[in-house]
Scaffold this motif. Sequence first.
Motif, PDB file in Angstrom:
ATOM      1  N   SER A  62       0.548 -52.396 -13.975  1.00 48.88           N
ATOM      2  CA  SER A  62       1.135 -52.450 -15.303  1.00 48.88           C
ATOM      3  C   SER A  62       1.826 -51.134 -15.624  1.00 48.88           C
ATOM      4  O   SER A  62       1.461 -50.083 -15.102  1.00 48.88           O
ATOM      5  N   SER A  99       5.786 -56.460 -25.040  1.00 49.67           N
ATOM      6  CA  SER A  99       5.328 -57.678 -24.378  1.00 49.67           C
ATOM      7  C   SER A  99       6.536 -58.415 -23.826  1.00 49.67           C
ATOM      8  O   SER A  99       7.654 -58.275 -24.321  1.00 49.67           O
ATOM      9  N   ASN A 137       5.735 -57.743 -18.913  1.00 50.94           N
ATOM     10  CA  ASN A 137       6.082 -56.918 -20.064  1.00 50.94           C
ATOM     11  C   ASN A 137       7.538 -56.471 -19.964  1.00 50.94           C
ATOM     12  O   ASN A 137       8.233 -56.824 -19.022  1.00 50.94           O
TER      13      ASN A 137
END
Length: 220
Positions: A62, A99, A137
Motif C-alpha cells: 500500500s 480511496s 487507492n
Amino acid sequence: MTQPGSTPSRPRRGAGCLQSLLVLAVILGLGYGASKVFGDKDSSSSSASSSPSSASDGKGGSWEVGDCGGPDPENKPDGYRAFDCDDSGATFEALEIKSASILPNAIQCPAGTDLIIQVSRVFGSGDNKKGGGIPTNTVCGRNLTGEHPGDAGAGGGQLVKGDCITSTAKEVACASAGSDAFKVLDLVKEKEQCPAATTEPMELMMAMGRPYDVICGGKV
C-alpha cells in the motif's frame, strides 16, 4: 500537506512491497471538471487521460504519504512504479492518498498535485499483468523537481481555488491570462454559495461524483 509553491520533502523510504503493486497513470481530470453548461471544455486544455498499461507481480502492498515513484520502464507509456525517494528513477512524491473510485470526477486532490495515479493490485503473470487489476487507492503526486503545473494559478492540474479560467471555463496560467479570464474564487454546489466578489458563476454540466457544480469566477 505540501502547500502550493513549496518544495516537498524527500524522505528516504524504501519502495519495498510497493514495487509489487500495479501503478497506473491515470492523469485524471487535470481540469476535467470545467465544462460550461452550454458545451464541453476546449480539447486543447490541460485535461488528459490515458489507458493503463502497467504490470506487477501482484504481491500486494500500500502507498503512504511521502512514498515516491516514477515511470516504469517495463510498462511504457502509462505505467508507474514505486521507487526509493533518492533513487534516480523517482520523479514524484505522494502528496495525499485517496480511496480508489470508479468515478474519475470523484477524485479531488489538493492544490499542488501535479499528477494523479490509480493504484491497482494484479494477480497472475505475463500478459495477465498488462492492464486491469483491482483498484486499491489513488495517489495525488507532486513532482520532485521541475515545474509544478498543479500549483494554484500555474495553469495545470485539477481546478482549485486560485486558478484562472477563460470565459469558456478553460484553465489557463494566471500569469498569461487574457482580458476574458477569471480567477477561481471557490468551487461550490450551488451558485448562491459563491463569495460576494464573484462576478461570473459558471454552472457546469452534470458529472457523477464531482464535489462541485459551480465555478465561482471573479476578477483576476
